[in-house]
Design a protein around this motif. Sequence first.
Motif, short mmCIF file in Angstrom:
data_model
loop_
_atom_site.label_atom_id
_atom_site.label_comp_id
_atom_site.label_asym_id
_atom_site.label_seq_id
_atom_site.Cartn_x
_atom_site.Cartn_y
_atom_site.Cartn_z
N HIS A 173 43.77 58.69 21.10
CA HIS A 173 43.10 58.34 22.35
C HIS A 173 42.94 56.82 22.48
CE1 HIS A 173 41.96 62.64 21.85
NE2 HIS A 173 42.49 62.62 23.04
N GLY A 174 42.70 56.16 21.35
CA GLY A 174 42.62 54.70 21.36
C GLY A 174 43.93 54.05 21.77
N LEU A 175 45.04 54.67 21.38
CA LEU A 175 46.35 54.15 21.80
C LEU A 175 46.51 54.22 23.32
CD1 LEU A 175 48.65 55.54 18.97
CD2 LEU A 175 48.30 53.12 19.54
N VAL A 176 46.00 55.29 23.93
CA VAL A 176 46.05 55.41 25.39
C VAL A 176 45.22 54.27 26.00
CG1 VAL A 176 45.41 56.86 27.37
CG2 VAL A 176 46.42 57.91 25.32
N LEU A 177 44.03 54.04 25.45
CA LEU A 177 43.16 52.98 25.96
C LEU A 177 43.84 51.62 25.87
CD1 LEU A 177 39.38 52.65 25.09
CD2 LEU A 177 40.85 50.67 25.24
N PHE A 178 44.36 51.28 24.69
CA PHE A 178 44.94 49.95 24.51
C PHE A 178 46.29 49.79 25.21
CE2 PHE A 178 41.61 49.45 21.40
CZ PHE A 178 41.24 48.14 21.60
N SER A 179 47.06 50.85 25.35
CA SER A 179 48.31 50.77 26.12
C SER A 179 47.97 50.39 27.56
CB SER A 179 49.06 52.11 26.12
OG SER A 179 49.50 52.41 24.82
N ARG A 180 46.94 51.04 28.09
CA ARG A 180 46.51 50.74 29.46
C ARG A 180 45.98 49.31 29.55
NH1 ARG A 180 47.43 51.70 34.70
NH2 ARG A 180 45.52 51.54 35.92
N LEU A 181 45.23 48.88 28.55
CA LEU A 181 44.69 47.52 28.54
C LEU A 181 45.81 46.49 28.62
CD1 LEU A 181 42.15 45.71 28.26
CD2 LEU A 181 42.54 45.77 25.79
N PHE A 182 46.85 46.68 27.82
CA PHE A 182 47.96 45.73 27.84
C PHE A 182 48.77 45.82 29.13
CE2 PHE A 182 47.82 45.97 22.96
CZ PHE A 182 46.97 44.88 22.88
N ASP A 183 48.82 47.01 29.75
CA ASP A 183 49.47 47.14 31.06
C ASP A 183 48.69 46.34 32.10
OD1 ASP A 183 51.41 48.84 30.08
OD2 ASP A 183 50.52 50.66 30.92
N LEU A 184 47.36 46.44 32.07
CA LEU A 184 46.53 45.76 33.06
C LEU A 184 46.45 44.26 32.82
CD1 LEU A 184 43.52 48.27 33.30
CD2 LEU A 184 45.34 47.90 35.00
N ASP A 185 46.45 43.83 31.56
CA ASP A 185 46.32 42.41 31.25
C ASP A 185 47.15 42.04 30.02
OD1 ASP A 185 45.62 39.78 30.93
OD2 ASP A 185 43.46 40.13 30.94
N SER A 213 35.64 43.89 31.72
CA SER A 213 35.82 44.79 32.86
C SER A 213 37.17 45.50 32.77
CB SER A 213 35.65 44.04 34.19
OG SER A 213 36.67 43.09 34.35
N THR A 214 38.19 44.80 32.27
CA THR A 214 39.49 45.42 32.09
C THR A 214 39.44 46.47 30.98
OG1 THR A 214 40.45 43.29 32.71
CG2 THR A 214 41.96 44.92 31.84
N VAL A 215 38.70 46.19 29.93
CA VAL A 215 38.52 47.17 28.86
C VAL A 215 37.80 48.40 29.41
CG1 VAL A 215 37.45 47.64 26.61
CG2 VAL A 215 38.54 45.43 27.03
N GLY A 216 36.80 48.18 30.25
CA GLY A 216 36.09 49.30 30.87
C GLY A 216 37.01 50.16 31.72
N GLU A 217 37.87 49.51 32.52
CA GLU A 217 38.87 50.24 33.31
C GLU A 217 39.77 51.06 32.39
OE1 GLU A 217 41.37 48.42 36.44
OE2 GLU A 217 39.94 46.75 36.32
N SER A 218 40.15 50.46 31.28
CA SER A 218 41.05 51.14 30.34
C SER A 218 40.36 52.32 29.67
CB SER A 218 41.55 50.14 29.28
OG SER A 218 42.21 49.07 29.91
N LEU A 219 39.07 52.16 29.37
CA LEU A 219 38.30 53.26 28.79
C LEU A 219 38.24 54.43 29.76
CD1 LEU A 219 36.37 54.54 26.68
CD2 LEU A 219 34.51 53.36 27.87
#
Length: 161
Positions: free
Chosen positions: A29-41, A113-119
């Motif tokens: 699940h953390g991989l999903v979060l951080f993949s999204r984080l890197f996509d966003l920023d 805020s980007t981390v929150g979006e990713s969470l």
Amino acid sequence: MESGMPLSGGQRALIRESWQRLSGSPVQHGLVLFSRLFDLDPDLLPLFQYNCKQFASPQECLSAPEFLDHIRKVMLVIDAAVSHLENLSCLEEYLCNLGKKHQAVGVKVESFSTVGESLLYMLEKCLGAAFSPEVQEAWSKLYNAVVKAMQRGWETLPAGD
């Protein structure tokens, strides 16, 4: 720590129930979060360096053993917050120090805020239909309380540090 809007009993129950569904696979699940984080920023990628090694891509970072350890730590912080929903203030000093550590490695307050979006993205993807607007609101409140405590770490650092 729950400045302003404490979580209701119903919100705490929603958070616990949804986290229970995810807690068996924290790294996945953390991989999903951080993949999204890197996509966003994508500009956050250079903040993750181990042994002075710069990652060439998010995929390289996401597969590095050191980064997987970081994911485990992030998921443990979320787990601690969920475990202490009744008394988040007991995590205040820990989260404040965590904020200082993040500032020291170059994380900007705005990145939270980007981390929150990713969470929220991770919760939505991993919970599916169980990710209701009520679950989203409860998690947003919890995340905002955690971030406020971490931001106090920025505020307590002397200028120039």
